[in-house]
Design a protein around this motif. Structure first.
Motif, PDB file in Angstrom:
ATOM      1  N   ARG A  96      33.057  72.828  53.595  1.00 21.90           N
ATOM      2  CA  ARG A  96      33.332  74.263  53.774  1.00 21.90           C
ATOM      3  C   ARG A  96      33.700  74.912  52.451  1.00 21.90           C
ATOM      4  N   SER A  99      30.623  75.163  50.271  1.00 21.84           N
ATOM      5  CA  SER A  99      29.696  76.191  50.742  1.00 21.84           C
ATOM      6  C   SER A  99      30.191  77.595  50.404  1.00 21.84           C
ATOM      7  N   GLU A 100      31.507  77.793  50.511  1.00 19.08           N
ATOM      8  CA  GLU A 100      32.062  79.109  50.208  1.00 19.08           C
ATOM      9  C   GLU A 100      31.926  79.418  48.717  1.00 19.08           C
TER      10      GLU A 100
END
Length: 210
Positions: A96, A99-100
């Motif tokens: 996560r 990806s951010e």
């Protein structure tokens, strides 16, 4: 006359919620007695992983860093490119978080700090901790590499013959610190101690015996 001052020895350390909290903890321990300032940002999920895997709490982790920030403090020093640093290591880095950072749509200080490192062309090292990887994971890693980030999964080096998990962690972190030209003497480097390594004849004999 050139009166420019040298870049301060500051390193941003991010700890996200992936398994492997020990990497972030040990990184802080290794750097604690060096001239390098550690500027720590920890995600909310990382605190859960930290407690589960190491038994440490936030109050116990904070003293290990030079400066600590709330992950919600988007006005912190590390959120600005004018705050000079050597770079940033995210250890470990969850999918996560990865990806951010790749999207550029950063909602926390940890990912904003990483975005700043990229835009300022400083060294960003992501110790991505996930396996197996599907296509989107790999595409995201490729995109980050194209942006200038270094993807450095915590892969153990068995040639170093680690005698413990602690030695394995230290060697991995030592190789990550190599990427920022930080030498702490925790890496057993290939062929620097040839007497400890098998010769080709010894390897071939071992294979024949098996």
């Amino acid at each position: 006359m050139n009166t420019a001052s040298p870049r301060p020895q500051r390193l941003v350390i991010g700890i996200s919620g992936a398994s492997g909290a020990i990497y972030g903890v040990r990184l802080l321990e290794l750097l604690r007695d060096t001239p390098i300032e550690t500027h720590l940002v920890v995600s909310k999920s990382a605190l859960i992983t930290l407690s589960h895997e190491t038994g440490l709490s936030w109050s116990q982790l904070k003293p290990m860093a030079t400066v600590c920030y709330s992950n919600q403090d988007i006005g912190a020093a590390v959120a600005s490119g004018s705050f000079k640093t050597m770079g940033m290591i995210v250890a470990p880095c969850s999918v996560r978080t990865m990806s951010e950072i790749a999207s550029g749509v950063t909602s926390t200080l940890l990912t904003r700090a990483a975005d700043v490192i990229l835009k300022e062309r400083r060294r960003l090292v992501l110790m991505v901790r996930e396996t197996p990887l599907h296509r989107n994971h790999l595409r995201t890693m490729t995109e980050l590499a194209e942006l200038g980030a270094i993807i450095a999964p915590p892969v153990p080096a068995f040639y170093a013959k680690p005698a413990s998990l602690a030695e394995m962690v230290d060697h991995t972190l030592g190789r990550v610190l190599d990427l920022l030209d930080i030498e702490l003497g925790v890496v057993r480097r290939w062929r620097e101690t040839p007497e400890d390594l098998p010769t080709l004849d010894e390897v071939e004999m071992t294979i024949r015996e098996r």
